[in-house]
Design an enzyme around this catalytic site. Structure first.
Site, PDB file in Angstrom:
ATOM      1  N   ASP A 200       0.761  -1.130  -0.140  1.00 31.52           N
ATOM      2  CA  ASP A 200      -0.023  -0.040  -0.139  1.00 31.52           C
ATOM      3  C   ASP A 200       0.633   1.171  -0.111  1.00 31.52           C
ATOM      4  O   ASP A 200       1.563   1.533  -1.025  1.00 31.52           O
ATOM      5  CB  ASP A 200      -1.024  -0.011   1.295  1.00 31.52           C
ATOM      6  CG  ASP A 200      -1.775   1.022   1.213  1.00 31.52           C
ATOM      7  OD1 ASP A 200      -2.047   1.707   0.255  1.00 31.52           O
ATOM      8  OD2 ASP A 200      -2.131   1.091   2.667  1.00 31.52           O
TER       9      ASP A 200
ATOM     10  N   LYS B 188      -1.124  -1.058  -4.672  1.00 29.01           N
ATOM     11  CA  LYS B 188      -1.941  -0.205  -4.854  1.00 29.01           C
ATOM     12  C   LYS B 188      -0.746   1.339  -5.066  1.00 29.01           C
ATOM     13  O   LYS B 188      -0.396   1.924  -4.429  1.00 29.01           O
ATOM     14  CB  LYS B 188      -2.636   0.542  -3.442  1.00 29.01           C
ATOM     15  CG  LYS B 188      -3.998  -0.058  -3.167  1.00 29.01           C
ATOM     16  CD  LYS B 188      -4.457   0.510  -1.842  1.00 29.01           C
ATOM     17  CE  LYS B 188      -5.439  -0.324  -1.173  1.00 29.01           C
ATOM     18  NZ  LYS B 188      -5.870   0.295   0.057  1.00 29.01           N
TER      19      LYS B 188
ATOM     20  N   ASP C 285      -7.742  -8.335   5.511  1.00 30.04           N
ATOM     21  CA  ASP C 285      -9.132  -8.178   6.431  1.00 30.04           C
ATOM     22  C   ASP C 285      -9.222  -6.761   6.473  1.00 30.04           C
ATOM     23  O   ASP C 285      -8.802  -5.907   6.209  1.00 30.04           O
ATOM     24  CB  ASP C 285      -8.245  -8.544   7.877  1.00 30.04           C
ATOM     25  CG  ASP C 285      -7.608  -7.583   8.480  1.00 30.04           C
ATOM     26  OD1 ASP C 285      -6.399  -7.301   7.894  1.00 30.04           O
ATOM     27  OD2 ASP C 285      -7.676  -7.045   9.431  1.00 30.04           O
TER      28      ASP C 285
HETATM   29  P1  IMP Z   1       1.644  -0.388   3.805  1.00 29.62           P
HETATM   30  O1  IMP Z   1       2.332  -0.120   5.062  1.00 29.62           O
HETATM   31  O2  IMP Z   1       0.882   1.176   3.712  1.00 29.62           O
HETATM   32  O3  IMP Z   1       2.185  -0.799   2.606  1.00 29.62           O
HETATM   33  O4  IMP Z   1       0.413  -1.447   4.442  1.00 29.62           O
HETATM   34  C1  IMP Z   1       0.548  -2.626   4.220  1.00 29.62           C
HETATM   35  C2  IMP Z   1      -0.296  -3.590   5.018  1.00 29.62           C
HETATM   36  O5  IMP Z   1      -1.535  -2.845   5.232  1.00 29.62           O
HETATM   37  C3  IMP Z   1      -0.751  -4.678   4.515  1.00 29.62           C
HETATM   38  O6  IMP Z   1       0.018  -5.616   5.018  1.00 29.62           O
HETATM   39  C4  IMP Z   1      -2.201  -4.935   4.779  1.00 29.62           C
HETATM   40  O7  IMP Z   1      -2.326  -5.552   6.338  1.00 29.62           O
HETATM   41  C5  IMP Z   1      -2.586  -3.502   5.347  1.00 29.62           C
HETATM   42  N1  IMP Z   1      -3.584  -3.023   3.871  1.00 29.62           N
HETATM   43  C6  IMP Z   1      -3.467  -1.963   3.201  1.00 29.62           C
HETATM   44  N2  IMP Z   1      -4.473  -1.716   2.439  1.00 29.62           N
HETATM   45  C7  IMP Z   1      -5.094  -2.722   2.816  1.00 29.62           C
HETATM   46  C8  IMP Z   1      -6.377  -2.970   2.116  1.00 29.62           C
HETATM   47  O8  IMP Z   1      -7.033  -2.492   1.125  1.00 29.62           O
HETATM   48  N3  IMP Z   1      -7.168  -3.767   2.766  1.00 29.62           N
HETATM   49  C9  IMP Z   1      -6.716  -4.619   3.774  1.00 29.62           C
HETATM   50  N4  IMP Z   1      -5.594  -4.480   4.291  1.00 29.62           N
HETATM   51  C10 IMP Z   1      -4.795  -3.230   3.818  1.00 29.62           C
END
Ligand code: IMP
Ligand code: MG
Length: 181
Positions: free
Chosen positions: A97, A125, A153
């Site tokens: 994300d 994303k 989740d």
């Molecule tokens: P990041 O650190 O922003 O890349 O987020 C990664 C983590 O956020 C992932 O391992 C997911 O657990 C959670 N996450 C991010 N986007 C989503 C989503 O759309 N649905 C569910 N979990 C998400």
């Protein structure tokens, strides 16, 4: 809830990723390091789609608190990680994300002194990436929508859905503090 990626599409793409890993890690000591909890469904399918010798290990990361759908504080638990010295590690998470979780995981895995580290995710994303890192392997690029299913989740639920679904705004509530990775 609306289906974004069907079970059939996921299945086909995971097989392709397995074939890619099989080719790239032939003759290398591969360890697939699954990130709890979101990667478990992908992990189970991907290792069975990969036909080169490999080890499976687990690490825990949590950044989302309960029913929140924006990143919270990152916490990483490496208590389950085995000796990775000399191993070629692929960190496997459900989604890339902002990328902050994967950056934190890289730092945590470097401490174990593996031969190499790469990252693999089912979903990317792209519009939300905040870091210099990009996933080395990914299943699907998706728009900036909150998705669940196939391990992902919302408030620790929906992980069992065999497809990737988009939560509608009415289903999302901005309350709660429980950690769920
Ligand atoms: P990041 O650190 O922003 O890349 O987020 C990664 C983590 O956020 C992932 O391992 C997911 O657990 C959670 N996450 C991010 N986007 C989503 C989503 O759309 N649905 C569910 N979990 C998400
Ligand atoms: Mg997660």
């Amino acid at each position: 809830m609306r289906t974004l990626i069907s079970e059939t599409e996921i299945d086909a793409r995971v097989r392709e990723l397995g074939a890619t890993l099989t080719a790239e890690y032939a003759d290398r000591p591969l360890t697939i390091l699954g990130v709890l909890t979101g990667s478990i469904v992908l992990l189970a399918d991907l290792i069975r789609a990969t036909s080169t010798p490999l080890r499976v290990a687990l690490i825990q990361a949590a950044s989302y608190g309960g029913t929140r759908t924006s990143p919270g504080e990152l916490s990483i638990n490496n208590a389950l990680v085995p000796d990775l010295k000399g191993r070629d590690v692929v960190i496997l998470d459900d989604i890339f994300d902002t990328g902050n979780t994967m950056v934190g995981l890289y730092e945590a895995v470097k401490e174990f002194d593996p031969s190499s580290i790469k990252s693999a995710v089912l979903l990317w994303k792209t519009a939300r990436t905040e870091v210099d890192l990009e996933p080395d392997y990914f299943g699907f690029k998706i728009p900036d929508e909150f998705v669940v299913g196939y391990g992902l989740d919302y408030n620790d639920e929906y992980r069992h859905l065999p497809f990737i679904g988009v939560m509608e705004d009415d289903d999302l509530q901005q309350v709660g503090e429980n950690m769920s990775g």
